[in-house]
Motif scaffolding. Sequence first.
Motif, short mmCIF file in Angstrom:
data_model
loop_
_atom_site.label_atom_id
_atom_site.label_comp_id
_atom_site.label_asym_id
_atom_site.label_seq_id
_atom_site.Cartn_x
_atom_site.Cartn_y
_atom_site.Cartn_z
N TYR A 84 -3.89 -41.14 8.96
CA TYR A 84 -3.66 -39.74 9.31
C TYR A 84 -3.95 -39.52 10.79
O TYR A 84 -3.15 -38.90 11.52
CB TYR A 84 -4.56 -38.84 8.45
CG TYR A 84 -4.47 -37.37 8.79
CD1 TYR A 84 -3.26 -36.69 8.74
CD2 TYR A 84 -5.61 -36.67 9.19
CE1 TYR A 84 -3.18 -35.35 9.08
CE2 TYR A 84 -5.54 -35.32 9.52
CZ TYR A 84 -4.32 -34.67 9.46
OH TYR A 84 -4.23 -33.34 9.79
N GLN A 126 6.08 -35.51 9.55
CA GLN A 126 6.71 -35.61 8.22
C GLN A 126 6.23 -36.85 7.47
O GLN A 126 6.14 -36.84 6.23
CB GLN A 126 8.24 -35.64 8.37
CG GLN A 126 8.83 -34.26 8.68
CD GLN A 126 10.32 -34.31 8.98
OE1 GLN A 126 10.82 -35.30 9.50
NE2 GLN A 126 11.02 -33.22 8.66
N PHE A 177 3.37 -36.75 4.74
CA PHE A 177 3.61 -36.42 3.33
C PHE A 177 3.89 -37.65 2.47
O PHE A 177 3.76 -37.60 1.24
CB PHE A 177 4.78 -35.43 3.20
CG PHE A 177 4.53 -34.12 3.92
CD1 PHE A 177 3.40 -33.36 3.64
CD2 PHE A 177 5.42 -33.65 4.88
CE1 PHE A 177 3.16 -32.16 4.29
CE2 PHE A 177 5.19 -32.46 5.54
CZ PHE A 177 4.05 -31.71 5.25
N GLU A 215 0.97 -38.69 0.23
CA GLU A 215 0.47 -37.71 -0.75
C GLU A 215 -0.92 -37.21 -0.36
O GLU A 215 -1.90 -37.42 -1.09
CB GLU A 215 0.46 -38.32 -2.15
CG GLU A 215 1.85 -38.69 -2.64
CD GLU A 215 1.83 -39.26 -4.04
OE1 GLU A 215 0.72 -39.34 -4.64
OE2 GLU A 215 2.90 -39.63 -4.53
N PRO A 216 -1.02 -36.53 0.77
CA PRO A 216 -2.34 -36.12 1.27
C PRO A 216 -2.95 -35.01 0.41
O PRO A 216 -2.24 -34.34 -0.33
CB PRO A 216 -2.02 -35.61 2.68
CG PRO A 216 -0.61 -35.13 2.58
CD PRO A 216 0.07 -36.07 1.64
N PRO A 222 -4.73 -31.27 -0.37
CA PRO A 222 -4.21 -29.94 0.01
C PRO A 222 -4.55 -29.51 1.45
O PRO A 222 -3.71 -28.92 2.12
CB PRO A 222 -4.87 -29.01 -1.01
CG PRO A 222 -5.12 -29.87 -2.20
CD PRO A 222 -5.43 -31.23 -1.68
N GLU A 233 -2.32 -31.39 3.74
CA GLU A 233 -0.95 -30.95 3.48
C GLU A 233 -0.68 -29.59 4.13
O GLU A 233 0.32 -29.40 4.83
CB GLU A 233 -0.72 -30.85 1.96
CG GLU A 233 0.73 -30.56 1.59
CD GLU A 233 0.91 -30.37 0.09
OE1 GLU A 233 2.06 -30.05 -0.30
OE2 GLU A 233 -0.07 -30.50 -0.68
N THR A 248 -0.67 -29.83 7.96
CA THR A 248 0.54 -30.51 8.45
C THR A 248 1.76 -29.59 8.36
O THR A 248 2.59 -29.55 9.28
CB THR A 248 0.78 -31.82 7.67
OG1 THR A 248 -0.42 -32.61 7.74
CG2 THR A 248 1.94 -32.61 8.26
N HIS A 249 1.84 -28.82 7.27
CA HIS A 249 2.94 -27.84 7.18
C HIS A 249 2.85 -26.83 8.34
O HIS A 249 3.87 -26.46 8.92
CB HIS A 249 2.88 -27.09 5.84
CG HIS A 249 3.48 -27.86 4.69
ND1 HIS A 249 4.79 -28.31 4.71
CD2 HIS A 249 2.95 -28.24 3.49
CE1 HIS A 249 5.04 -28.94 3.57
NE2 HIS A 249 3.93 -28.93 2.81
N HIS A 300 8.20 -24.62 6.18
CA HIS A 300 6.89 -25.21 6.43
C HIS A 300 5.82 -24.14 6.61
O HIS A 300 4.70 -24.28 6.08
CB HIS A 300 6.94 -26.12 7.67
CG HIS A 300 7.60 -27.45 7.40
ND1 HIS A 300 7.07 -28.38 6.54
CD2 HIS A 300 8.75 -27.98 7.87
CE1 HIS A 300 7.87 -29.45 6.49
NE2 HIS A 300 8.90 -29.23 7.30
N LYS A 319 4.95 -22.62 3.23
CA LYS A 319 4.13 -23.56 2.44
C LYS A 319 2.69 -23.59 2.95
O LYS A 319 1.74 -23.62 2.15
CB LYS A 319 4.74 -24.96 2.48
CG LYS A 319 5.96 -25.11 1.57
CD LYS A 319 6.49 -26.54 1.61
CE LYS A 319 7.70 -26.70 0.67
NZ LYS A 319 8.29 -28.06 0.76
N ILE A 332 -0.28 -22.64 0.39
CA ILE A 332 -1.27 -23.66 -0.02
C ILE A 332 -2.67 -23.28 0.48
O ILE A 332 -3.66 -23.39 -0.25
CB ILE A 332 -0.87 -25.06 0.51
CG1 ILE A 332 0.46 -25.52 -0.12
CG2 ILE A 332 -1.97 -26.09 0.23
CD1 ILE A 332 1.09 -26.72 0.57
#
Length: 598
Positions: free
Chosen positions: A12, A38, A41, A44-45, A47, A50, A53-54, A74, A77, A81
């Motif tokens: 990461y 991108q 993702f 599968e990081p 929350p 995630e 990053t969004h 993005h 999201k 989240i």
Amino acid sequence: MAASTEAPEPWYLALLGLAEHFRTSSPPKIRLCVHCLQAVFQFEPPPRVEARTHLQLGSVLYGHTKNSELAQTHLEKAWFISQQISQFEDVKFEAASILSEFYCQQNLVDSAKPVLRKAIQISQQTPYWHCRLLFQLAQLHALEKDLVSACDLLGVGAEYARVMGSEYTRALFLLSKGMLLLMEQKLSEVHPLLTLCGTIVENWQGNPIQKESLRVFFLILQVTHYLDAGQVKSVKPCLKQLQQCIQTISTLHDDEILPTNPAALFHWLPKEHMCVLVYLVTVMHSMQAGYLEKAQKYTDKALMQLEKLKMLDSNPILSTFQVILLEHIIMCRLVTGHKATALQEISQLCQLCQQSPRLFTTHSAQLHTLLGLYCISVNCMDNAEAQFTAALQLTTHQELWTFIVINLASVYIREGNRHQELYSLLERINPDHNFPVSSHCLQAAAFYIRGLLSFFQGRYNEAKKFLRETLKMSNAEDLNRLTACSLVLLGHIFFVLGNHRESNNMVVPAMQLASKIPDMSVQLWSSALLKDLNKACGNTMDAHEAAQMHQNFSQQLLQDHIAACSLPEHNLINWTDGLPPVQFQPQNGPTTSLAGLL
């Protein structure tokens, strides 16, 4: 493989480092930066990673690309989240803030409001974000002209800041509210609010730059309040304080210690922007007072500063400053007899407004008004009428509306055959009864228009009464241009009545004042009167000298007239609807009558 919540995984950190490297490259490599983000993702990081990053992807796409659909996905999201995660305030509220900003840019204001309301509701334990989001929603309402809702939110913010122990941020909220109340002309509410703000600002002991910036904000409101009221003389002490204040700020260093109270982590404007703003109000004052060379000097300084700032900063407020400066200097040029330059600057103004729908919406009425003033200066009265009519349909601002109506009335007076339309206008700007605005300057101008009409109708005693009222008002507030215009017209009336001595007593100071401004049209008019006066009195030498002056002014104005009408931009006088034309067809020569000029 999933990243731990305690310490970020090496993959990461590596992807984040690469993304940042590409983003800050010169030039930025945005496509590669997006690829790196991108790729997060694929692992599968959890929350938190995630959502962050969004947010990063949405911000980069929104700020650096035209891919608005992906940016929106993005950002939405990130906001969705992050709301499910506790103690994740920075990402949560930054996502709400940027998403709302994005919605507004896409004209989806109704989508932005619920996001901001929800964020404000859940951010009360996070003082910085709660205040910032309140400011943002208030600004959104203000842009929609819902100033009542905006003022309510700023009031809520002021009370919250007081409870949080930040008198500095309380003052920012109250000054912002004062600014909106001034825009709405709610003077009975403005005065006690500004008095309270003055007390808070003077009593607050804190960061010197923050204190001085509050004083600048406070003084800017006072100065613009006086200028809106056309009180050019009364404003001088405040303007002097403001200029001293900005000099103090420019000597202070920015590396002061940050406030410990998170509710106080705000500043009104960067000090470079404040400097331009002080130049701007100085230009506004100089133009209203009739110190046009001073207005030119400060405009040049401000525009030079703006050019430097725009190289490093894309803040839209800089374009707004530039537009307002150009609007004022164009009016100065028309008075000083530089119509060709004024026309080229009107064209520059059109280009600036074309680049920003927001600027065009807020300044289109001013654009048509400036074109109307230009049309008067080149004696295209039909075009002037069309431009002023277009401007009236576009403005809801009472001061601008009154200014346009006064100028349109002057067009009808010159045309001499528009009696019905003229009397209809004059009823709406009667300076003796229910004048539509509180502006001292505009009320004095309305008396002058009445005097001008009475002069053209041969009702000289009535004309003198109106012009003496103009003189009384313009002398009270140092409105030099109105004083010069009134004096020369009074001089003309006395000359027609055969009172040469009284005529001379009016025309000589009119000429002196017009030379000081300098106002080319009044100089032309005064020199013509002096020539006739001296001739009538048998002063051959003085008459010859005045005739030579008149000839010089005539030649200068004639050359400038021909230069302006020969420019391709002269075709702008035919634009009355929609966006201004991008390109202009050159003309073979001037198509306007010079009879009214000389």
